[in-house]
Design a protein around this motif. Structure first.
Motif: not given
Length: 482
Positions: A228-233, A292-300, A322-326, A331-336
């Motif tokens: 599993x991977x996690x990130x912020x919007x 990244x956009x909010x939500x759950x999904x799969x790296x396939x 399925x390779x991994x889940x995300x 809280x949304x962060x500003x894009x680099x």
């Protein structure tokens, strides 16, 4: 959206390229001898990093069988430094890499820095070396000052055991760094597959595996099954993805997230396009920017039909997995800031061609010794690999045009060591943009035309099918540049 046709997929595959969304494909559950894996959903762990300093990376690389936990099972895997994958090497153009390879396996091995444009002679990227069990060897690879940045990898290349050793766990990432890219984080994702016996041993290849090219029961990323991977919007991540599978094709997709293709292998996109999927043949690598956009999904991987054996039966389907889940939440962060400045891309079409050649994948039925049945013959131009024979004599400094043809009923990825290839025609159509690859998928009953730059690094090396069971069975040939 209408699904992609096989013909469209084949043409895209010739470039190791990108395609369109495939809707409504269900993901299969892996049939394992012990049932569903126990460790699905653990957090993704990235390989440890070794970074060059002062222009030099020094590596003590031990190849050995070790007991590890993979997918909740105790596995007797082949490892570099006790890990699967091995540590990630990070260097810059102009650096040198010094590796002491110690062989603690029970079979000979050696080392290939896949995709690096370095000398093939002596203790460089020399595929003809053989390091016996209990022996050590000191390698040195020196990158040119203008070596292209990108995603590369290292693995064994001792003819006859390449597939077994990579399938067993011997591989690692190698990153040639570019300038600073303002991103939230970078991930190295080494995708591989493996089959295990109920006792946790690496499953041996069958005759059918060799003929078709084996695909493992377990699809792994960084040695983990469906982590599993996690990130912020709002975050932007750079994903360095390596297809380290022995035969499996990967059609990568991440529904719900924005993907931009920065490059494949050592090639670079001047204006990185947004893509919905990317096709990687065995040995290919992708450099992706993920917004990244909010939500759950799969790296396939969406699945790929790589052909079969026609009237002999058998079909090669790199199935959807399925390779991994995300999960993207919080809280949304500003894009680099601004994107990385892309390196300039050479175009060999501006240079004269010294010679044209046609190189053909060949497969056929041959008789076994003593008349005890038949076996599949693999080779190029009707000849199986012979280490003592030179198949192509090339003048140092030349630019040559190679037409690589595949009259067989299945796809074959073509890999040339050391010398870079620019794709100029695929599927019978010219390629308009400068497109550099070191692994090029050649679809069944089709061909790809490339320009090869032999400006540097005289010496003797090889080209081969990167379905590694085919390579070990003889689908490899030598080229001598002098």
């Amino acid at each position: 959206m209408k699904p992609i046709t096989r013909r469209q997929a084949l043409q895209l595959g010739a470039l190791g390229g990108l395609g369109v969304v495939i809707g409504g494909i269900g993901l299969s559950q892996t049939g394992l001898p012990w049932g569903r894996a126990m460790a699905d959903g653990e957090l993704l762990i990235e390989p440890e990093v070794l970074r060059s300093s002062g222009g030099l990376l020094q590596v003590d690389l031990v190849a050995a069988r070790r007991e590890l936990t993979i997918a909740g099972r105790q596995v007797h895997a082949l490892t570099y430094g006790g890990m699967v994958p091995g540590r990630t090497w990070r260097v810059r153009p102009g650096d040198s890499i010094e590796v002491q390879l110690r062989n603690e396996l029970d079979t000979p091995t050696n080392l290939h820095t896949h995709g690096l444009q370095v000398s093939p002679a002596g203790n460089g990227d020399n595929p003809f070396l053989s390091i016996d069990p209990g022996q050590s060897f000191d390698y040195r690879f020196t990158l040119p000052e203008d070596h292209p940045p990108g995603v590369f990898w290292y693995h064994p290349h001792r003819h006859g055991s390449v597939a077994d050793q990579i399938f067993g766990g011997l591989y690692g990432a190698l990153i040639v760094e570019d300038g600073h890219m303002p991103i939230s984080r970078e991930r190295v994702l080494v995708v591989s597959d493996i089959s295990l016996t109920p006792g946790g041993q690496i499953a041996a290849a069958s005759g059918a595996d060799v003929m078709m090219g084996r695909e493992g029961d377990l699809l792994l990323v960084n040695g983990q099954h469906r982590p599993h991977m996690s990130a912020r919007p709002g975050e932007q991540e750079r994903w360095r993805v390596i297809n380290a599978c022995t035969s499996r094709y990967l059609r990568l997709a991440l529904p719900g997230q924005r993907l931009e293709l920065l490059g494949i292998d050592g090639g670079h996109e001047q204006a990185p396009p947004e893509v919905r999927e990317v096709l990687l043949a065995p040995g290919n690598r992708a450099d992706l920017l993920v917004s990244m956009s909010a939500g759950s999904g799969e790296f396939q991987t969406l699945g790929y039909d790589r052909g079969g054996m026609g009237m002999m039966g058998g079909q090669n389907l790199s199935g959807p997995e399925t390779i991994a889940t995300l999960t993207v939440a919080g809280q949304e962060v500003a894009a680099p800031g601004a994107a990385l400045e892309r390196p300039s891309v050479r175009d060999l079409r501006e240079q004269p061609v010294a010679r044209q050649r046609e190189i053909t994948f060949t497969m056929g039925m041959g008789m076994m010794m003593g008349g005890g049945g038949s076996m599949m013959d693999f080779g190029f131009d009707g000849r199986a690999f012979d280490m003592d024979r030179v198949d192509q004599h090339v003048a140092a400094g030349a630019v040559e045009e190679w037409l690589i043809t595949n009259p067989t009923p299945m796809d074959h990825p073509f890999h040339l060591h050391i010398w870079p290839m620019q794709v100029i025609e695929a599927g019978g159509q010219p390629v308009s943009e400068p497109t550099w690859r070191d692994v090029i998928n050649v679809p069944a009953q089709d061909g790809v035309r490339v320009l090869v730059d032999f400006a540097r690094h005289p010496g003797r090396s090889v080209y081969h099918c990167h379905i590694l069971d085919h390579e070990d069975a003889g689908m490899m040939a030598t080229v001598d540049v002098a």
